[in-house]
Design a protein around this motif. Sequence first.
Motif, PDB file in Angstrom:
ATOM      1  N   HIS A  55     -19.835  23.074 -17.887  1.00  0.00           N
ATOM      2  CA  HIS A  55     -19.212  21.756 -18.182  1.00  0.00           C
ATOM      3  C   HIS A  55     -18.742  21.832 -19.702  1.00  0.00           C
ATOM      4  O   HIS A  55     -19.555  22.445 -20.523  1.00  0.00           O
ATOM      5  N   GLY A  56     -17.679  20.852 -19.864  1.00  0.00           N
ATOM      6  CA  GLY A  56     -16.866  21.063 -21.157  1.00  0.00           C
ATOM      7  C   GLY A  56     -17.685  20.068 -22.357  1.00  0.00           C
ATOM      8  O   GLY A  56     -16.828  19.571 -22.931  1.00  0.00           O
ATOM      9  N   GLY A  57     -18.650  20.145 -22.420  1.00  0.00           N
ATOM     10  CA  GLY A  57     -19.301  19.141 -23.572  1.00  0.00           C
ATOM     11  C   GLY A  57     -19.353  20.072 -24.917  1.00  0.00           C
ATOM     12  O   GLY A  57     -19.687  21.266 -24.880  1.00  0.00           O
ATOM     13  N   ILE A  58     -19.168  19.558 -25.933  1.00  0.00           N
ATOM     14  CA  ILE A  58     -19.221  20.214 -26.992  1.00  0.00           C
ATOM     15  C   ILE A  58     -20.591  20.850 -27.405  1.00  0.00           C
ATOM     16  O   ILE A  58     -20.866  22.252 -27.428  1.00  0.00           O
ATOM     17  N   LEU A  59     -21.623  19.982 -27.353  1.00  0.00           N
ATOM     18  CA  LEU A  59     -23.157  20.674 -27.649  1.00  0.00           C
ATOM     19  C   LEU A  59     -23.191  21.582 -26.690  1.00  0.00           C
ATOM     20  O   LEU A  59     -24.034  22.529 -26.852  1.00  0.00           O
ATOM     21  N   LEU A  60     -23.378  21.163 -25.329  1.00  0.00           N
ATOM     22  CA  LEU A  60     -23.689  22.113 -24.190  1.00  0.00           C
ATOM     23  C   LEU A  60     -22.749  23.426 -24.269  1.00  0.00           C
ATOM     24  O   LEU A  60     -23.360  24.374 -24.213  1.00  0.00           O
ATOM     25  N   THR A  61     -21.691  23.561 -24.590  1.00  0.00           N
ATOM     26  CA  THR A  61     -20.880  24.615 -24.699  1.00  0.00           C
ATOM     27  C   THR A  61     -21.276  25.464 -26.009  1.00  0.00           C
ATOM     28  O   THR A  61     -21.458  26.752 -25.608  1.00  0.00           O
ATOM     29  N   GLU A  62     -21.837  24.907 -26.785  1.00  0.00           N
ATOM     30  CA  GLU A  62     -22.436  25.751 -27.885  1.00  0.00           C
ATOM     31  C   GLU A  62     -23.671  26.089 -27.442  1.00  0.00           C
ATOM     32  O   GLU A  62     -24.127  27.230 -28.157  1.00  0.00           O
ATOM     33  N   GLN A  63     -24.272  25.494 -26.916  1.00  0.00           N
ATOM     34  CA  GLN A  63     -25.691  25.995 -26.375  1.00  0.00           C
ATOM     35  C   GLN A  63     -25.587  27.193 -25.483  1.00  0.00           C
ATOM     36  O   GLN A  63     -26.301  28.249 -25.573  1.00  0.00           O
ATOM     37  N   VAL A  64     -24.471  27.399 -24.675  1.00  0.00           N
ATOM     38  CA  VAL A  64     -24.293  28.289 -23.612  1.00  0.00           C
ATOM     39  C   VAL A  64     -23.753  29.459 -24.679  1.00  0.00           C
ATOM     40  O   VAL A  64     -24.323  30.610 -24.500  1.00  0.00           O
ATOM     41  N   LEU A  65     -22.808  29.325 -25.556  1.00  0.00           N
ATOM     42  CA  LEU A  65     -22.503  30.804 -26.501  1.00  0.00           C
ATOM     43  C   LEU A  65     -23.892  30.990 -27.345  1.00  0.00           C
ATOM     44  O   LEU A  65     -24.041  32.152 -27.306  1.00  0.00           O
TER      45      LEU A  65
END
Length: 463
Positions: A94-104
């Motif tokens: 999912h394309g949330g800023i924080l979420l994406t950074e957590q996945v990275l």
Amino acid sequence: MTDTIAAISTPYGKGGIAVIRISGDEAIDVAGRVFRAASGRALSEIEGGRIVYGSICAPTADGDLGKVIDDGMAAILRSPRSYTGEDTVEISCHGGILLTEQVLSAVIAAGARPAEAGEFTRRAFVAGKLSLTEAEAVINLIDARSEEALKLARSHTAGRLTEKLGQFYESLRTLLSTAYVYADYPDEDLTDLSAEEMVGALEALQGEMQALSDTYYVEHAVSEGITAVIVGRPNTGKSSLLNRLLCRERAIVSPIAGTTRDTIEETVQVGRVTLRLTDTAGLRESDDPIEQIGVERSLAALESAELILAVFDGAEPLSDEDRELLAKLEGSAAPKIALVNKSDLQAGEVIGLPEGLFHAVCPVSARTEEGMDALRQVIESLYVDGEIDYDSTAILANARQKGALDRSIAGVEAALGALRSGFTPDVAGLDLEEAMAALSEADGRAVSADIVDAIFHRFCVGK
Ligand code: GDP
């Protein structure tokens, strides 16, 4: 062995989905430490070209799957069938800023390292997946701001330029071997080309190379944009004309002379041509220090401009200030177009514009829009003539390529000079070698590491 890199490949910000790209020898193992397929199959067992649904987890300290962060898809691409040519996994979440950074972060914790700008495309280049000119085409594709620029960039990715440069290279190689056969066996008749025939072949090649070099002007006008300035004494209607060209209100229009104190820069689409247009503060002398800075900037913009749009008030006779401007314009080599504004007030032309200084004199009205279409056509035809057949034409994609190609042409010219002044063909051989070296730089076959670095750094991280 290459290390495994990862980056967020979608733009930074909120979005429907985001994609985290992982590439390198360990990509599938790294992804396996953060992604659990819903089917229960290990990622390492899934064949290339498949997409699986599952959960994305943070890895634990001992490398196991930890708590779930999100659910999403993992696309498994196995070497060599991926963009980079390496094993690649693309995780969509999912394309949330924080979420994406957590996945990275999870992917990095699982053993990847953050990718540098353009590193995926650089790997594709190293793997021979695309040539340097094709990589540069990808940059243009991403940067394209108009439909025409996009068409042009797409034609670049088709590899026609690489093909064309390759043909030139082969021709030069054949001519070079002929030249050296002369040197090694001067008394034997081993070559199929006489010195005169070599001149003919080189002239033909030079013509073709020059034609390709000239295509850069199309690229420059369509994609990069022509730097243009609007000049004219205050109150002639420069800001109003800029707004007309932009089709929106940008500059402050006011009846008080000297309102535009600073330069305004805008990108304007004129038909297929892009103008990077600067509206200037006017060029008159002033005691006001702020206005003076504006005047200096205007002069600098005027000097570096590739196109000058000079505005005159058609409702008034030429003033001393207009004449000062004309004198300044005499000294500039850029093409100039005279815009005789306020044609709604008084039809006809300003009397006294010097003959031959302007490429065209266009009566216009910023108020009624009269003459604006004709002006746009005059500007467009200055750079792009007729339809461009993008499917079959090779077009240079940037100034770097033109620079290298021009050096190659200089080598061919030097070889021609040597042959014409009666030197034996082997003397021309040295120049031909230089021409070939420059050509391999143009298509990226032999290009120095710092140039490669500079090219890939123009990409964003994740590409
Ligand atoms: P600048 O100082 O050269 O940027 O000029 P402006 O764009 O601020 O225009 C100066 C004045 O001329 C304003 O009052 C505009 O409304 C007026 N003006 C600009 N273009 C036209 C035109 O085509 N026709 C008429 N009648 N007035 C115009």
